[in-house]
Scaffold this motif. Structure first.
Motif, PDB file in Angstrom:
ATOM      1  N   ILE A 170     -13.378  -2.906   4.390  1.00 55.34           N
ATOM      2  CA  ILE A 170     -12.451  -2.021   3.654  1.00 55.34           C
ATOM      3  C   ILE A 170     -11.982  -2.787   2.439  1.00 55.34           C
ATOM      4  O   ILE A 170     -11.517  -3.938   2.551  1.00 55.34           O
ATOM      5  CB  ILE A 170     -11.271  -1.625   4.557  1.00 55.34           C
ATOM      6  N   GLN A 203      -7.902   2.446  -1.128  1.00 54.27           N
ATOM      7  CA  GLN A 203      -8.739   1.730  -0.171  1.00 54.27           C
ATOM      8  C   GLN A 203     -10.051   2.475   0.043  1.00 54.27           C
ATOM      9  O   GLN A 203     -10.082   3.693   0.114  1.00 54.27           O
ATOM     10  CB  GLN A 203      -8.001   1.609   1.164  1.00 54.27           C
ATOM     11  N   MET A 218       0.835  -1.200   0.000  1.00 50.91           N
ATOM     12  CA  MET A 218       0.000   0.000   0.000  1.00 50.91           C
ATOM     13  C   MET A 218       0.877   1.261   0.000  1.00 50.91           C
ATOM     14  O   MET A 218       0.475   2.328   0.410  1.00 50.91           O
ATOM     15  CB  MET A 218      -0.905  -0.018   1.248  1.00 50.91           C
ATOM     16  N   GLY A 219       2.013   1.076  -0.457  1.00 46.85           N
ATOM     17  CA  GLY A 219       2.990   2.167  -0.476  1.00 46.85           C
ATOM     18  C   GLY A 219       2.548   3.346  -1.319  1.00 46.85           C
ATOM     19  O   GLY A 219       3.010   4.461  -1.102  1.00 46.85           O
ATOM     20  N   ILE A 267     -11.028   5.772   2.024  1.00 46.50           N
ATOM     21  CA  ILE A 267     -10.740   5.538   3.435  1.00 46.50           C
ATOM     22  C   ILE A 267     -10.092   6.746   4.107  1.00 46.50           C
ATOM     23  O   ILE A 267     -10.264   6.958   5.304  1.00 46.50           O
ATOM     24  CB  ILE A 267      -9.897   4.243   3.597  1.00 46.50           C
ATOM     25  N   LEU A 268      -9.392   7.546   3.282  1.00 46.57           N
ATOM     26  CA  LEU A 268      -8.714   8.697   3.879  1.00 46.57           C
ATOM     27  C   LEU A 268      -9.700   9.802   4.276  1.00 46.57           C
ATOM     28  O   LEU A 268      -9.350  10.682   5.058  1.00 46.57           O
ATOM     29  CB  LEU A 268      -7.651   9.231   2.920  1.00 46.57           C
ATOM     30  N   ASP A 269     -10.933   9.702   3.707  1.00 45.91           N
ATOM     31  CA  ASP A 269     -11.967  10.660   4.106  1.00 45.91           C
ATOM     32  C   ASP A 269     -12.578  10.268   5.452  1.00 45.91           C
ATOM     33  O   ASP A 269     -13.251  11.062   6.104  1.00 45.91           O
ATOM     34  CB  ASP A 269     -13.087  10.716   3.066  1.00 45.91           C
ATOM     35  N   VAL A 270     -12.392   9.034   5.830  1.00 47.43           N
ATOM     36  CA  VAL A 270     -13.025   8.529   7.059  1.00 47.43           C
ATOM     37  C   VAL A 270     -12.130   8.809   8.254  1.00 47.43           C
ATOM     38  O   VAL A 270     -10.930   8.576   8.209  1.00 47.43           O
ATOM     39  CB  VAL A 270     -13.276   7.009   6.967  1.00 47.43           C
ATOM     40  N   LYS A 271     -12.736   9.332   9.308  1.00 48.51           N
ATOM     41  CA  LYS A 271     -11.951   9.579  10.518  1.00 48.51           C
ATOM     42  C   LYS A 271     -12.135   8.424  11.509  1.00 48.51           C
ATOM     43  O   LYS A 271     -11.177   7.930  12.079  1.00 48.51           O
ATOM     44  CB  LYS A 271     -12.430  10.890  11.170  1.00 48.51           C
ATOM     45  N   LEU A 324     -13.930   2.401   2.211  1.00 47.40           N
ATOM     46  CA  LEU A 324     -14.787   1.810   3.246  1.00 47.40           C
ATOM     47  C   LEU A 324     -16.164   1.629   2.620  1.00 47.40           C
ATOM     48  O   LEU A 324     -16.742   2.579   2.104  1.00 47.40           O
ATOM     49  CB  LEU A 324     -14.886   2.747   4.452  1.00 47.40           C
TER      50      LEU A 324
END
Lengths: 388, 176, 122
Positions: free
Chosen positions: B113, B19, B1-2, B34-38, B21
């Protein structure tokens, strides 16, 4: 007659002697004596004449008597002949009749005794068999049967109680399945929460970039575990609900069966009691009947035995008849001898004495001379026992 | 996932695998980057705010901060959510006037995920869904299913959400 | 074990009565029809008591009694004479020959059983 003849002979002689002696002593009176002598002679001659006349009359009478006697004797010997014939021809016939009646009665009574004693044997055997049966089949045996039935029935009851306990336990298991349900729910909840935690961890790992990569792997594993746990929890819940359903069914049918069983047991108990009571009554009746039969049986046996005892008379009758026959025989012999030898006479007293010595029974002695009371002292009564 | 780079969905370079969710609303499978999810939280106590639109379910207290929660089902299909054991609130970072703000999003169920390559993404179709096209950023094909990638900015548009019920009624009246 | 009694009588009916009475009281019975028959039948047997008639063909009871008393094996076996003979003289003869009791016929079984019980060998 002889005395008279002597008088007639001696008297003239004495007179002649006396006249002769007178003539010798008194010579002077010889003519007188001669006259006396002649007178005496005439008188005596007259007397002789008369006497002779008398004698000849008597002789004639005697001759007549003798003739009569001879006739009489001829009659007598004919009667004697007839008596002998009677004895020799008729008595043997009587004897034969006596013998045949003795033998007939002996045969018949022997046959009777044999049959009666066979009857007694049969009766005794029957009673022994019946008694043996009674000993085994009486109330005791019945009580045993009853005890066995009751024992069996009590076992059934015990079994019923045991199944009741089993059902109670199954019922208590239902409580456990509710707990299990709760636990399955708890597992599901934990899995859910773990899943969420794992998701959050993955999100954090993604934010951390390269640094979070290792953590992301862990989070992924945890997620998988949590989903497995969730599956397991669901399976548990599913199985528990299945078990619950099955248990419900079991309990339902068990309760039905229990009710039926209780009813059946109650009915069974009353049936068994009824049957036992019925059988007991029957057995009691049978025993009573059997006992009265046995009593009758015993009475019959006693009666027949008494009959056999009474039949003993035959032995005595037979002996008495034999004695009579023996006496007849010996009398016949004596008669025959007497008829051949006229100088012999029959000794009646001797015959009677001989008969008496041959007697065996009291009855014979009594009948011989009913007036003689001495008999009872000389002989023992029938049925008496003398120990030596 | 680099290769994962924080940023807005759809703004990443091609040939990359990102990734996502995934979650379910109205039986439809949806996803956001996924980066939008806290964070994802369970539905706790929520306070309704009077006069707000039906799609604003209320506010929650998240470690001292007041966070508004929108009802995604109500927002997308105008049907209020029925809370269940699996209902969750997905907290997202929304950029409002150059400032990131945390907002809650009530969903029927959170799934997993997923990593979806860029090549599996396509433009939203003009028709074929029950949802207004403006809320859809892209469609992702995953195995035999399609996943709706939501346009977060549109879903949490301040203009839409700050309207009151009165205004909504008025607007509706104007339309008709 | 049952005791054995020898019954000697030429009259079958008498033998039957005696036999039934004795068997009823639990004795074993051997029957003989006269003295000779009795001597033949008792040979080799253990006899606990003898009941004999007096007037019998072949061998009369008194002769039989004398023979029994002369035998070394049976001289202590008690003998009951059971007879129609009621004369004191005959009775005295029996006593002299060694009889233990004199029963005049007709007899009643209970009295006979009493006598037997008194005299039978242990």
């Amino acid at each position: 007659m002889d005395g008279e003849l002597k008088v007639y002979l001696v008297t003239p002689f004495i007179i002649a002697v006396l006249l002769g002696a007178g003539a010798v002593f008194f010579d002077a009176y010889i003519p007188y004596f001669a006259v006396l002598w002649a007178v005496a002679g005439a008188v005596i001659g007259l007397m002789f004449y008369n006497k002779l006349k008398q004698i000849s009359t008597r002789n004639r009478e005697i001759e007549i008597e003798l003739k009569e006697l001879q006739q009489q004797s001829q009659v007598n010997s004919r009667v004697e002949d007839q008596h002998r014939q009677v004895w020799e021809q008729i008595v043997p016939v009587w004897q034969r009749h006596l013998i045949s009646s003795r033998d007939l009665s002996e045969g018949a009574i022997n046959e009777l005794s044999a049959r009666f004693s066979h009857l007694v044997t049969l009766i005794v055997d029957t009673r022994n068999v019946a008694l043996a049966h009674q000993q085994t089949d009486n109330g005791e045996g019945f009580a045993h049967d009853k005890k066995m039935l009751t024992t069996f029935f009590n076992r059934l009851k015990d079994y019923d109680a045991a199944t009741d306990k089993l059902f109670d336990k199954i019922e208590s298991l239902q409580g456990f399945t509710n707990d299990l349900d709760q636990m399955a729910l708890a597992v599901a909840n934990i899995a859910e929460q773990t899943n969420m935690l794992a998701l959050n961890a993955a999100i954090e790992a993604a934010r951390a970039g390269d640094a979070g990569r290792g953590f992301a792997v862990v989070a992924q594993e945890v997620r998988e575990l949590s989903s497995q746990s969730g599956g397991t929890g669901e399976q548990i819940a599913h199985k528990v609900s299945e078990v619950k359903a099955v248990m419900g069914n079991i309990l339902e049918s068990a309760n039905k069966a229990r009710d039926q069983e209780d009813e059946t047991l109650d009915q069974g108990e009353s049936y068994i009691n009824e049957v036992i009571e019925h059988l007991e009554n029957l057995a009691r009746e049978l025993i009573t009947e059997g006992e009265s039969l046995l009593q009758v049986n015993q009475q019959i046996q006693q009666q027949i035995e008494q009959v056999l005892v009474e039949l003993q008379f035959q032995d005595r009758v037979s002996q008495i008849l034999s004695q009579v026959l023996t006496s007849m025989d010996s009398l016949s012999v004596q008669l025959r001898q007497a008829s051949e030898d006229h100088s012999m006479t029959i000794d009646v007293n001797g015959v009677l004495a001989q008969m008496k010595t041959n007697y065996t029974t009291v009855e014979e002695h009594r009948q011989h001379n009913p007036k003689d009371t001495q008999v009872d002292n000389e002989s023992a009564a029938g049925g008496s026992i003398n120990f030596f | 996932m680099g290769n994962i780079v924080a940023g807005q969905p759809g703004s990443v370079e091609s040939e990359e695998t990102l990734q996502y969710l995934t979650f379910t609303v109205l039986g439809e499978l949806m996803a956001i980057g996924i980066l939008d999810v806290k964070e994802i939280i369970e539905v706790g106590s929520m306070t309704r705010i009077p006069m707000t639109l039906d799609c604003i379910r209320g506010v929650i207290n998240l470690r001292g901060n007041v966070v508004p929660v929108i009802d995604l089902r109500s927002r997308l299909a105008d049907q209020p959510s029925v809370l269940s054991k699996r209902s969750c609130i997905v907290l997202v970072q929304v950029k409002v006037e150059e400032e990131y703000q945390t907002m809650g999003m009530l969903v029927d169920m959170v799934n997993e995920i997923l990593e979806i390559p860029e090549t599996d993404l396509q433009k939203a179709p003009d028709f074929g869904t029950d949802i207004d096209n403006e809320f859809i950023d892209k469609m992702a094909r995953y195995h035999d299913e399609f996943i709706i990638l939501l346009n977060i900015a549109r879903v949490f548009s301040i203009d839409d959400l700050s309207a009151t019920k009165v205004q909504q009624h008025l607007a509706l009246d104007n339309l008709s | 074990m049952a005791k054995t009694i020898l019954v000697v009588d030429d009259s079958m009916s008498i033998r039957q009565v005696v036999s039934i009475a004795l068997k009823g009281a639990g004795y074993d019975v051997i029957e003989a029809c006269d003295g000779k028959d009795a001597l033949a039948k008792m040979t080799g047997q253990k006899i606990h008591l003898i009941i004999s008639d007096v007037n019998m063909p072949n061998m009369d009871g008194i002769t039989f009694l004398k023979q029994v008393k002369a035998s070394p094996k049976y001289k202590f076996t008690p003998v009951i004479m059971l007879t129609t003979e009621a004369g004191r003289d005959k009775m005295a003869e029996g006593k002299a020959a060694g009889a233990k009791a004199w029963v005049v016929k007709p007899f009643q079984p209970p009295q006979m059983l009493d006598a037997v019980a008194k005299l039978v060998l242990p």
